[in-house]
Design a protein around this motif. Structure first.
Motif, mmCIF file in Angstrom:
data_model
loop_
_atom_site.group_PDB
_atom_site.id
_atom_site.type_symbol
_atom_site.label_atom_id
_atom_site.label_comp_id
_atom_site.label_asym_id
_atom_site.label_seq_id
_atom_site.Cartn_x
_atom_site.Cartn_y
_atom_site.Cartn_z
ATOM 1 N N ALA A 238 0.837 -1.210 0.000
ATOM 2 C CA ALA A 238 0.000 0.000 0.000
ATOM 3 C C ALA A 238 0.858 1.241 0.000
ATOM 4 C CB ALA A 238 -0.921 0.008 1.219
ATOM 5 N N ASP A 239 0.280 2.290 -0.532
ATOM 6 C CA ASP A 239 0.895 3.612 -0.469
ATOM 7 C C ASP A 239 0.537 4.225 0.898
ATOM 8 O OD1 ASP A 239 1.487 6.372 -0.673
ATOM 9 O OD2 ASP A 239 1.285 6.283 -2.855
ATOM 10 N N GLU A 240 1.518 4.784 1.581
ATOM 11 C CA GLU A 240 1.270 5.316 2.926
ATOM 12 C C GLU A 240 0.275 6.480 2.937
ATOM 13 O OE1 GLU A 240 5.117 8.370 3.059
ATOM 14 O OE2 GLU A 240 5.004 6.662 4.423
ATOM 15 N N ASN A 241 0.045 7.079 1.767
ATOM 16 C CA ASN A 241 -0.924 8.178 1.674
ATOM 17 C C ASN A 241 -2.358 7.686 1.473
ATOM 18 O OD1 ASN A 241 1.050 10.213 1.926
ATOM 19 N ND2 ASN A 241 1.570 9.998 -0.243
ATOM 20 N N ASN A 242 -2.509 6.402 1.170
ATOM 21 C CA ASN A 242 -3.838 5.846 0.955
ATOM 22 C C ASN A 242 -4.432 5.409 2.294
ATOM 23 O OD1 ASN A 242 -3.436 6.211 -1.778
ATOM 24 N ND2 ASN A 242 -2.917 4.076 -2.191
ATOM 25 N N MET A 243 -5.293 6.243 2.891
ATOM 26 C CA MET A 243 -5.849 5.963 4.211
ATOM 27 C C MET A 243 -7.376 5.941 4.148
ATOM 28 S SD MET A 243 -3.140 5.648 6.086
ATOM 29 C CE MET A 243 -3.933 5.568 7.693
ATOM 30 N N PHE A 244 -7.975 5.060 4.949
ATOM 31 C CA PHE A 244 -9.425 5.033 5.092
ATOM 32 C C PHE A 244 -9.745 4.479 6.486
ATOM 33 C CE2 PHE A 244 -8.516 0.700 4.245
ATOM 34 C CZ PHE A 244 -9.614 -0.073 4.575
ATOM 35 N N GLU A 250 -8.266 3.465 11.608
ATOM 36 C CA GLU A 250 -7.719 3.954 10.339
ATOM 37 C C GLU A 250 -6.691 2.957 9.825
ATOM 38 O OE1 GLU A 250 -8.112 8.777 10.007
ATOM 39 O OE2 GLU A 250 -6.162 7.901 10.519
ATOM 40 N N MET A 251 -6.692 2.755 8.518
ATOM 41 C CA MET A 251 -5.737 1.817 7.921
ATOM 42 C C MET A 251 -5.418 2.228 6.489
ATOM 43 S SD MET A 251 -8.312 -1.466 7.510
ATOM 44 C CE MET A 251 -8.765 -1.456 9.246
ATOM 45 N N GLN A 252 -4.367 1.618 5.955
ATOM 46 C CA GLN A 252 -3.953 1.894 4.577
ATOM 47 C C GLN A 252 -4.627 0.904 3.628
ATOM 48 O OE1 GLN A 252 0.282 1.445 5.288
ATOM 49 N NE2 GLN A 252 0.594 3.652 5.070
ATOM 50 N N TYR A 253 -4.780 1.331 2.382
ATOM 51 C CA TYR A 253 -5.362 0.436 1.390
ATOM 52 C C TYR A 253 -4.478 0.407 0.147
ATOM 53 C CZ TYR A 253 -7.145 4.707 -0.871
ATOM 54 O OH TYR A 253 -7.260 5.923 -1.483
ATOM 55 N N THR A 254 -4.633 -0.690 -0.592
ATOM 56 C CA THR A 254 -3.821 -0.877 -1.796
ATOM 57 C C THR A 254 -4.432 -0.155 -2.992
ATOM 58 O OG1 THR A 254 -3.203 -3.062 -0.954
ATOM 59 C CG2 THR A 254 -2.735 -2.605 -3.281
ATOM 60 N N SER A 255 -5.757 -0.343 -3.168
ATOM 61 C CA SER A 255 -6.451 0.250 -4.303
ATOM 62 C C SER A 255 -7.903 0.483 -3.916
ATOM 63 C CB SER A 255 -6.370 -0.675 -5.527
ATOM 64 O OG SER A 255 -7.067 -0.132 -6.630
ATOM 65 N N SER A 256 -8.587 1.341 -4.665
ATOM 66 C CA SER A 256 -9.993 1.620 -4.370
ATOM 67 C C SER A 256 -10.757 1.904 -5.654
ATOM 68 C CB SER A 256 -10.116 2.812 -3.422
ATOM 69 O OG SER A 256 -9.704 3.999 -4.061
ATOM 70 N N THR A 257 -12.071 1.748 -5.562
ATOM 71 C CA THR A 257 -12.943 2.063 -6.685
ATOM 72 C C THR A 257 -14.348 2.317 -6.160
ATOM 73 O OG1 THR A 257 -13.671 1.338 -8.885
ATOM 74 C CG2 THR A 257 -13.679 -0.310 -7.143
ATOM 75 N N SER A 258 -15.214 2.842 -7.009
ATOM 76 C CA SER A 258 -16.617 3.056 -6.620
ATOM 77 C C SER A 258 -17.501 2.181 -7.487
ATOM 78 C CB SER A 258 -17.009 4.523 -6.809
ATOM 79 O OG SER A 258 -16.361 5.346 -5.868
ATOM 80 N N ILE A 259 -18.527 1.577 -6.867
ATOM 81 C CA ILE A 259 -19.466 0.747 -7.612
ATOM 82 C C ILE A 259 -20.879 1.271 -7.388
ATOM 83 C CG2 ILE A 259 -17.993 -1.298 -7.365
ATOM 84 C CD1 ILE A 259 -20.023 -2.299 -5.258
ATOM 85 N N SER A 260 -21.737 1.004 -8.334
ATOM 86 C CA SER A 260 -23.145 1.376 -8.209
ATOM 87 C C SER A 260 -23.917 0.127 -7.824
ATOM 88 C CB SER A 260 -23.665 1.935 -9.538
ATOM 89 O OG SER A 260 -25.051 2.225 -9.430
ATOM 90 N N TYR A 261 -24.478 0.156 -6.627
ATOM 91 C CA TYR A 261 -25.193 -1.015 -6.134
ATOM 92 C C TYR A 261 -26.696 -0.844 -6.353
ATOM 93 C CZ TYR A 261 -27.275 -4.348 -2.887
ATOM 94 O OH TYR A 261 -28.032 -5.342 -2.338
ATOM 95 N N ASN A 262 -27.297 -1.849 -7.001
ATOM 96 C CA ASN A 262 -28.740 -1.818 -7.266
ATOM 97 C C ASN A 262 -29.450 -3.086 -6.800
ATOM 98 O OD1 ASN A 262 -28.914 0.763 -8.682
ATOM 99 N ND2 ASN A 262 -27.685 -0.263 -10.270
#
Length: 302
Positions: A238-244, A250-262
């Motif tokens: 993970a990038d140290e700037n990627n926080m959630f 609080e923790m770091q993440y490798t990658s993220s995306t948004s999905i539309s849930y229906n």
């Protein structure tokens, strides 16, 4: 001879009478002076005794004022002024009573002032007693209010805690959960085509596919998905700037995306390109959304 003797006897008798009168006058004068001295002595003793009595009374009055002050009550402006006036009068009386002599007129005036002081102190003590009782009542009311406030505060805290727990349950129930999570490693050809591989040396990216468990409570809207990937040594990539924030931290993440849930059984895919070389071993991933863990999976690269 007889006449001559009568004349002599008559003269002696006159002398005797004169001496008797003189002696009686002297005795009367001495008696008068003695009685006068006795009365003056009695008068002096009476004045001295009354002076001592007044001094003692003034000291008692002063002690009572000091005792009232020891209660540490907050006095009104009027009571403070009256007390100061009384103390000034006490100081004047004590100074007057320290003098060597006091006339009857001075004594009468002092007696009157002491009586006035006694009346004031009696009234003053009554007011102090009333203030003390009022303070006790106020303290009792304050303690009752404090206990009530404490009890209400505890109730409010308990209610807030229950609400928080309920909100967490609601959020947990409404959170998305991943189903059928699969990981595939791909080699990317120069023409952009993806070839599925199982060897670490030829792998370039990981593709994570998953469905969402049907949930009527979940919000049908866009949801941010966070992906955390761990290498075979257990290190987070993970990038140290990627926080959630998820699962209360609080923790770091490798990658993220948004999905539309229906809630329509859609299959979603998240791709991650490794900027470094893959190594042999097990890679594990964890998916998160809405602050909760969404799903897990792993893949073994030979």
């Amino acid at each position: 001879m007889s006449n001559q003797n009568d004349i002599v006897n008559k003269g002696d008798r006159n002398k005797i009478y004169f001496l008797i009168v003189v002696i009686a006058a002297l005795l009367g004068t001495n008696a008068y002076l003695y009685i006068k001295d006795e009365k003056q002595n009695e008068r002096y003793i009476s004045i001295s005794t009354e002076k001592d009595r007044l001094k003692l009374e003034v000291e008692k009055i002063e002690v009572e004022l000091d005792k009232a002050n020891s209660l540490n009550l907050v006095l009104t402006g009027k009571l403070q002024e009256e007390q100061q006036s009384a103390r000034d009068k006490i100081a004047e009386l004590k100074a007057a009573l320290q003098k060597g002599t006091l006339t009857q007129e001075n004594l009468v005036a002092a007696q009157k002032e002491v009586r006035q002081l006694r009346e004031f102190v009696n009234s003053y003590n009554e007011q102090i007693l009333r203030l003390t009782q009022e303070n006790l009542q106020l303290k009792s009311q304050r303690d009752s209010l404090k206990q009530f406030a404490t009890a209400e505060s505890i109730k409010a805290d308990q209610l807030a805690k229950k609400n928080e727990e309920l909100n967490i349950k609601v959020k947990t129930s409404a959170s998305l959960k991943a189903n059928n999570v699969e990981i595939t490693a791909y080699r990317v050809k120069s023409n952009g085509k993806n070839i599925a591989v199982t060897r670490a040396g030829s792998a370039k990216k990981l593709s994570v596919k998953f469905n969402i468990v049907p949930n009527q409570l979940a919000e049908k809207n866009y949801h941010k998905i966070y992906l955390r990937i761990f290498d075979p040594a257990g290190n987070l990539i993970a990038d140290e700037n990627n926080m959630f924030e998820a699962d209360g931290q609080e923790m770091q993440y490798t990658s993220s995306t948004s999905i539309s849930y229906n809630d329509d059984n859609t299959t979603y895919t998240m791709d991650w390109v490794n900027p470094n070389e893959f190594i042999k071993g097990d890679y594990s991933i964890i998916l998160y959304t809405d602050g909760f863990t969404m799903g897990k999976a792993s893949i073994t690269l030979r």
